[in-house]
Design an enzyme around this catalytic site. Structure first.
Site, PDB file in Angstrom:
ATOM      1  N   ASP A 135       0.883  -1.160   0.000  1.00 13.99           N
ATOM      2  CA  ASP A 135       0.000   0.000   0.000  1.00 13.99           C
ATOM      3  C   ASP A 135       0.924   1.213   0.000  1.00 13.99           C
ATOM      4  OD1 ASP A 135      -2.241   1.629   0.147  1.00 13.99           O
ATOM      5  OD2 ASP A 135      -2.585   1.294   2.271  1.00 13.99           O
ATOM      6  N   ASP A 165       0.079   4.986   1.360  1.00 10.14           N
ATOM      7  CA  ASP A 165      -0.013   5.860   2.533  1.00 10.14           C
ATOM      8  C   ASP A 165       0.070   5.068   3.823  1.00 10.14           C
ATOM      9  OD1 ASP A 165      -0.251   8.336   1.174  1.00 10.14           O
ATOM     10  OD2 ASP A 165      -2.325   7.860   0.699  1.00 10.14           O
TER      11      ASP A 165
END
Length: 139
Positions: free
Chosen positions: A9, A11
């Site tokens: 991922d 963030d």
């Protein structure tokens, strides 16, 4: 033989950009005469821009036109995009580059899966785009 792969991922895993969203939303809140606190911001993490602005308007008690609503959405995103231009390779979270390097050295495929429409730009700012074999983003 199965090939190994790693999926990341963006963030909170590779880089922390939440504070840039907060700064940009806080500026919109000020235009609505509302003080957006970190607690308000935390309560809305992960919601869409539209839902965030709807809640912000609700909290502020403001009444705005649909044109102004759209203007605020665009203004928030523009401000956020300006803020992420500050990112540089030192902003990658600790251990990220070493992990990516280790995966590459061991011929493990690396992909990014992110809802962010700015994922490629952020990876470029961090100078790590070349590590990724695939990038799936909000676009």
């Amino acid at each position: 033989m199965k090939q190994a792969a790693a999926l990341f991922d963006l963030d909170g895993v590779i880089v922390e950009t939440a504070h840039f969203h907060y700064i940009a939303w806080k500026a919109i809140a000020q235009q609505l005469n509302f003080d957006l606190t970190p607690a308000h911001n935390e309560a809305l993490k992960g919601v869409s821009r539209v839902a965030f602005l709807q809640q912000l308007i609700s909290w502020s008690g403001a009444t705005i036109s649909s044109d102004t609503f759209e203007h605020y959405l665009e203004e928030k995103n523009k401000h956020y995009l300006e803020l992420i231009q500050q990112l540089n390779p030192a902003d990658a979270l600790p251990g990220v580059v070493d992990t990516l390097r280790l995966l590459k050295e061991n011929k493990i495929g690396i992909a990014l899966g992110s809802a962010s429409k700015n994922a490629r730009s952020i990876l470029e700012r961090l100078a790590i785009t070349s590590f990724f074999d695939a990038i799936i983003d909000g676009n």
